[in-house]
Scaffold this motif. Structure first.
Motif, PDB file in Angstrom:
ATOM      1  N   TYR A 391      66.596  45.045  34.389  1.00 18.60           N
ATOM      2  CA  TYR A 391      68.027  45.287  34.190  1.00 18.60           C
ATOM      3  C   TYR A 391      68.232  46.722  33.703  1.00 18.60           C
ATOM      4  CZ  TYR A 391      69.471  40.385  34.606  1.00 18.60           C
ATOM      5  OH  TYR A 391      69.747  39.122  35.074  1.00 18.60           O
ATOM      6  N   GLY A 392      69.281  47.358  34.213  1.00 16.89           N
ATOM      7  CA  GLY A 392      69.656  48.686  33.745  1.00 16.89           C
ATOM      8  C   GLY A 392      68.904  49.821  34.399  1.00 16.89           C
ATOM      9  N   VAL A 393      67.932  49.508  35.249  1.00 15.89           N
ATOM     10  CA  VAL A 393      67.208  50.562  35.977  1.00 15.89           C
ATOM     11  C   VAL A 393      67.951  50.831  37.283  1.00 15.89           C
ATOM     12  CG1 VAL A 393      65.062  51.180  37.134  1.00 15.89           C
ATOM     13  CG2 VAL A 393      64.997  49.990  34.943  1.00 15.89           C
ATOM     14  N   ARG A 394      68.493  52.035  37.416  1.00 15.97           N
ATOM     15  CA  ARG A 394      69.286  52.377  38.598  1.00 15.97           C
ATOM     16  C   ARG A 394      68.388  52.945  39.694  1.00 15.97           C
ATOM     17  NH1 ARG A 394      75.188  54.383  36.956  1.00 15.97           N
ATOM     18  NH2 ARG A 394      75.510  53.179  35.063  1.00 15.97           N
ATOM     19  N   THR A 409      73.352  45.448  35.854  1.00 15.56           N
ATOM     20  CA  THR A 409      73.366  44.989  34.469  1.00 15.56           C
ATOM     21  C   THR A 409      73.957  43.600  34.291  1.00 15.56           C
ATOM     22  OG1 THR A 409      75.494  46.103  34.115  1.00 15.56           O
ATOM     23  CG2 THR A 409      73.497  47.327  33.519  1.00 15.56           C
ATOM     24  N   GLU A 410      74.355  42.918  35.376  1.00 12.76           N
ATOM     25  CA  GLU A 410      74.988  41.613  35.211  1.00 12.76           C
ATOM     26  C   GLU A 410      74.027  40.489  35.580  1.00 12.76           C
ATOM     27  OE1 GLU A 410      79.314  40.557  36.217  1.00 12.76           O
ATOM     28  OE2 GLU A 410      78.164  39.515  37.774  1.00 12.76           O
ATOM     29  N   THR A 411      73.907  39.506  34.693  1.00 16.44           N
ATOM     30  CA  THR A 411      73.041  38.361  34.948  1.00 16.44           C
ATOM     31  C   THR A 411      73.663  37.441  35.989  1.00 16.44           C
ATOM     32  OG1 THR A 411      74.047  36.965  33.249  1.00 16.44           O
ATOM     33  CG2 THR A 411      72.266  38.443  32.545  1.00 16.44           C
ATOM     34  N   HIS A 412      72.864  36.499  36.474  1.00 13.90           N
ATOM     35  CA  HIS A 412      73.365  35.542  37.462  1.00 13.90           C
ATOM     36  C   HIS A 412      74.381  34.574  36.865  1.00 13.90           C
ATOM     37  CE1 HIS A 412      69.823  33.736  35.531  1.00 13.90           C
ATOM     38  NE2 HIS A 412      70.355  32.562  35.770  1.00 13.90           N
ATOM     39  N   ILE A 417      74.395  42.946  30.461  1.00 16.65           N
ATOM     40  CA  ILE A 417      73.350  43.443  29.557  1.00 16.65           C
ATOM     41  C   ILE A 417      73.858  44.757  28.964  1.00 16.65           C
ATOM     42  CG2 ILE A 417      70.940  44.081  29.320  1.00 16.65           C
ATOM     43  CD1 ILE A 417      71.400  41.198  30.258  1.00 16.65           C
ATOM     44  N   GLU A 418      74.283  44.714  27.716  1.00 16.10           N
ATOM     45  CA  GLU A 418      74.927  45.876  27.104  1.00 16.10           C
ATOM     46  C   GLU A 418      73.938  46.857  26.497  1.00 16.10           C
ATOM     47  OE1 GLU A 418      77.636  44.014  24.407  1.00 16.10           O
ATOM     48  OE2 GLU A 418      79.061  43.478  25.989  1.00 16.10           O
ATOM     49  N   TYR A 629      73.678  38.327  21.715  1.00 22.18           N
ATOM     50  CA  TYR A 629      72.883  39.504  22.067  1.00 22.18           C
ATOM     51  C   TYR A 629      71.529  39.033  22.581  1.00 22.18           C
ATOM     52  CZ  TYR A 629      70.443  38.726  17.616  1.00 22.18           C
ATOM     53  OH  TYR A 629      69.709  38.180  16.601  1.00 22.18           O
ATOM     54  N   TYR A 630      70.708  39.977  22.979  1.00 21.90           N
ATOM     55  CA  TYR A 630      69.359  39.673  23.461  1.00 21.90           C
ATOM     56  C   TYR A 630      68.320  40.312  22.546  1.00 21.90           C
ATOM     57  CZ  TYR A 630      71.615  38.260  27.828  1.00 21.90           C
ATOM     58  OH  TYR A 630      72.404  37.641  28.767  1.00 21.90           O
TER      59      TYR A 630
END
Length: 797
Positions: A391-394, A409-412, A417-418, A629-630
């Motif tokens: 997540y977050g890797v472009r 960044t969005e989960t299923h 994911i902030e 949060y995670y």
């Protein structure tokens, strides 16, 4: 109180938040002074319980004759379902758990009747006198049969984003795979135990080893047909819980309470180790399947995932457990278009229940297998594929509908994911663990050694923190300050060895800026803090710490108001600092000021309350924000495997865990070490074995192997990620640490697959179900290359 007396009370240390402080019961544990329920003095009239359970996995009761049981030596009371004055069903969320069987037995060991006798031994001997006839019915014992028959304890659930089937079909590459992940026995040091005493107002006083005192209170009240205020429950400490005492401690208390009501005497129910293993639930087995599509770089385009939990005979907490497996079937990776299906399979085995991670570990297992399998397919190192899918890797070549680079960044299930912490965390761990240098050395070693093969894996963890059932995300606390400056703290959390009490005490010390030695934490009691949530979901410090902080702030408001009036200063000139109250030019010892406040009728006690903000989830759409949060972490594990026997050793482990601004680094590191070892044990040595009749055969320490000191990695390095405060307003910006480290143990399983894969020059990703015992590893070796099987005449020099 004088300044000298004040310092004598506190001692030289402070130990507020962010500082190392030893567990509040550490010395008591090692000296034997810590009192568990078995250490509490019993009255001479105390009776002991034994329970008669079903002999069959699925059967109808034809007849029960307990006359000989009632007249057996030492027996003072016998109960069946007909003796329950209130509710029979004590299912914690959904019905399905009778306290005693009325007609249909659904697992071997399911309680049919209970005996109270003058000793534990006599109670068990009396069980042998029971005469019970059954009509034996066909049982369902496997996930495969339950899935084929659509035999579920709760309906299936689906989470979906986009059109996964179409995305997979249009992908340059596709893979399918499956895995079977067995469950795990909790194997706490202190087994299930409780003591129940009748009170003079027709109520009950319950001492229990439970993670959920309020549920014990509620269910005891229901089976006795009492109001909850007639039942008081106390939990001082548990000798381990791990989720096994969240719901499964309550049936013991209910049975003991029924016998206490019948006999009018104190009744103690302590399960033997074998009874505990046979009659209480475990971590769920999961049968997982995937179908994914990905590009030539190994980046996921779409995923269809099914996670099917072996729930046992009743719902218990399985609905939420399978939900969490679904939430974590992505682990740390952007699935893109995805469809995740969760099945709650019913089997005629003991009802499985909460276990550290609560379904999350089983869901993450399929995500990590997907990463390994893709890596072997495209010929890349598994870490490279993991990093590309984080997540977050472009990726410059991947854009969203507007043409902008997709942030991924969005989960299923719709949560954003902030905090994209893992790319930074993994990069740091790559360097400190010398991952790539070791990878090269291991590849060369494997090329030069025919018998021994080494394996290496780095696996991340992204674990959601909150109860997924919204109403459980609340807590209360009670704080008293006495006139000598000492503080009494009580909250709804329970202590099972994880260090919750000391952490919350540190929160109170921080709030008042006083030394930790001033604070006394008492047992969790339902008559002090009502309507508590279970201590579970890694939320103990988050919820109870914030509730305690709230109670302190309420007291401080009144103290500041008094200081302003008494010393004629403005509020901004009143501070709590270093065991003193500073009011303008005045610097007054805390105890002296508290006594002065009391003399001026200022309240020195308050309750506190906290509820987690922002969280929500819509089951109808499968979308929402179920987690506040995670928590993040990653582990690098290295193993060496003997390909002739399948035996192996974990030689080195490097862990980097993000705990935010740690409340107590020493406690957190201990939790990480313990969690990792427990997760490693789940995936390697702890093998639950059932026969074809539904009887558990691994029912003792002789047949069930938890990790021992010899299984500890030879080189074990644990570090906390620095300068990473929680972006959410948790208690002093800390992060949960109870459950997330367990999933770091997945790196050992992945490293074993890596070692076996080296036999194919890393072209094939071997099937390796868990636990990956030496036998399972050897079978994986043989499945990879049948010619290595000596039964086929193969030899190796």
């Amino acid at each position: 109180m004088t300044e000298q007396q004040s310092m004598a009370l506190t001692g030289p240390s402070q130990h507020r938040t962010g500082q190392n402080a030893k567990h509040d019961s550490a010395e008591k544990h090692v000296t034997g002074q810590a009192r568990y329920i078995d250490d509490v003095s019993e009255p001479k009239s105390c009776l002991h319980v034994a329970v008669g359970g079903s002999k069959f996995a699925h059967a109808r009761l034809k007849s029960i004759n307990l006359d000989k049981v009632r007249t057996a030596t030492g027996v003072r009371g016998v109960i069946t379902a007909q003796d329950v004055p209130g509710e029979i069903d004590i299912g914690p969320v959904f019905p399905g758990d009778p306290v005693l069987v009325e007609s249909i037995c659904e697992y071997i060991g399911q309680p049919i009747f209970a005996v109270a006798a003058t000793s534990h031994e006599l109670a068990h001997r009396a069980l042998e006198q029971a005469e019970i006839e059954y009509d034996v019915l066909e049982p369902t014992l496997t996930v495969a049969k339950a899935m084929a028959d659509e035999f579920f304890v709760r309906p299936p659930h689906v989470q979906q984003r986009g059109d996964a089937k179409q995305a997979i079909a249009q992908s340059p590459n596709q893979l399918k795979g499956q895995q079977y992940v067995k469950g795990q026995e909790h194997f706490y040091l202190e087994g299930q135990v409780c003591s129940v005493s009748p009170t003079e107002d027709n109520g009950m006083w319950v001492l229990t080893s439970s993670q959920h005192p309020t549920e014990v209170q509620k269910l005891v009240a229901e089976v006795l047909d009492l109001t909850m205020n007639k039942v008081q429950v106390e939990v001082r400490r548990m000798g381990g819980g791990f989720g096994g005492k969240e719901t499964q401690a309550a049936p013991l208390a209910c049975i003991a309470a029924l016998l206490a009501r019948k006999t009018g005497q104190t009744v103690k129910y302590r399960m033997s180790r074998r009874d505990d293993m046979v009659m209480t639930g475990k971590r769920h087995d999961f049968s997982n399947q995937y179908h994914v599509g990905f590009d030539d770089l190994g980046i996921l385009q779409g995923a269809e995932i099914t996670v099917a939990g072996k729930c046992g005979n009743s719902p218990d907490l399985s609905d939420a457990i399978v939900d969490r497996a679904m939430f974590h079937s992505d682990n740390a990776y952007y699935l893109n278009a995805a469809r995740v299906t969760g099945l709650r399979c019913k089997t005629h085995t003991v009802s499985n229940t909460a276990f550290r991670g609560f379904g999350g570990p089983q869901g993450m297992m399929i995500a990590e297998q997907i990463m390994d399998d893709i890596a072997r397919h495209v010929g890349e190192d598994p870490l490279t594929i993991r990093k590309r899918n984080l997540y977050g890797v472009r990726h410059d070549h991947i854009t969203d509908a507007s043409g902008a680079i997709d942030p991924r960044t969005e989960t299923h299930y719709g949560q954003t994911i902030e905090q994209a912490i893992l790319p930074k965390l993994i990069a740091e761990l790559e360097q400190t663990s010398e991952y790539w240098q070791r990878r090269q050395e291991i590849t060369e070693f494997n090329q030069q050694n025919q018998i021994f093969k080494r394996g290496l894996a780095l696996t991340p963890v992204k674990f959601g923190i909150s109860f997924t059932v919204q109403f459980l995300n609340q807590a209360g606390a009670l704080v008293h300050i006495y006139t000598d400056g000492s503080v009494h703290l009580n909250h709804g959390g329970t202590e099972m060895g994880q260090g919750l009490y000391i952490k919350v005490a540190q929160v109170v010390a921080e709030a008042f800026q006083i030394d930790l030695e001033r604070i006394q934490v008492s047992a969790a009691r339902t008559d002090k803090v009502p309507n508590t949530s279970p201590t579970a979901a890694s939320s103990g410090s988050d919820l109870n710490g914030m509730a305690a902080k709230d109670a302190c702030e309420r007291i401080k408001v009144e103290l500041v108001k008094f200081a302003c009036e008494h010393y004629q200063v403005d509020p901004e000139h009143v501070k709590f600092h270093d065991n003193h109250i500073i009011a303008g030019e005045q610097r007054v010892p805390f105890a002296e000021f508290v006594e002065l406040a009391y003399m001026n009728r200022v309240p020195l006690s308050s309750t506190g309350y906290y509820k987690t903000p922002k969280i929500h989830y819509d089951r109808a759409t499968g979308q929402g924000r179920p987690f506040y949060y995670y928590a993040h972490g990653a582990a690098v594990s290295e193993v060496i495997v003997d390909t002739l026997t399948g035996e192996y050793k974990v030689t080195r482990v490097d862990i980097l865990q993000d705990v935010g601004r740690s409340l107590n680094p020493a406690i957190d590191i201990g939790q990480i070490e313990g969690g990792f070892i427990q997760g490693m044990g789940w995936l390697t040595t702890e093998d639950l074995v059932w026969d074809d009749q539904g009887q558990l055969r691994s029912d003792s320490p002789a047949t069930y192997k938890i990790p021992a000191i010899g299984d500890t990695p030879l080189d074990f390095r644990v570090n906390l990620l620095e300068h990473s405060p929680n972006s959410e307003a948790t208690v002093y910006r800390s992060k949960a640490v109870g459950e997330p480290p367990l999933m770091l143990g997945i790196s050992v399983w992945s490293a074993l697959r890596d070692a076996v894969s080296s036999l194919s020059e890393y072209r094939i990703s071997p099937e390796l179900n868990t636990p990956a015992t030496p036998e399972a590893v050897l079978n994986a070796i043989y499945s990879l290359d049948p010619e290595l099987n000596p039964e086929k005449g193969a030899t190796r020099s």
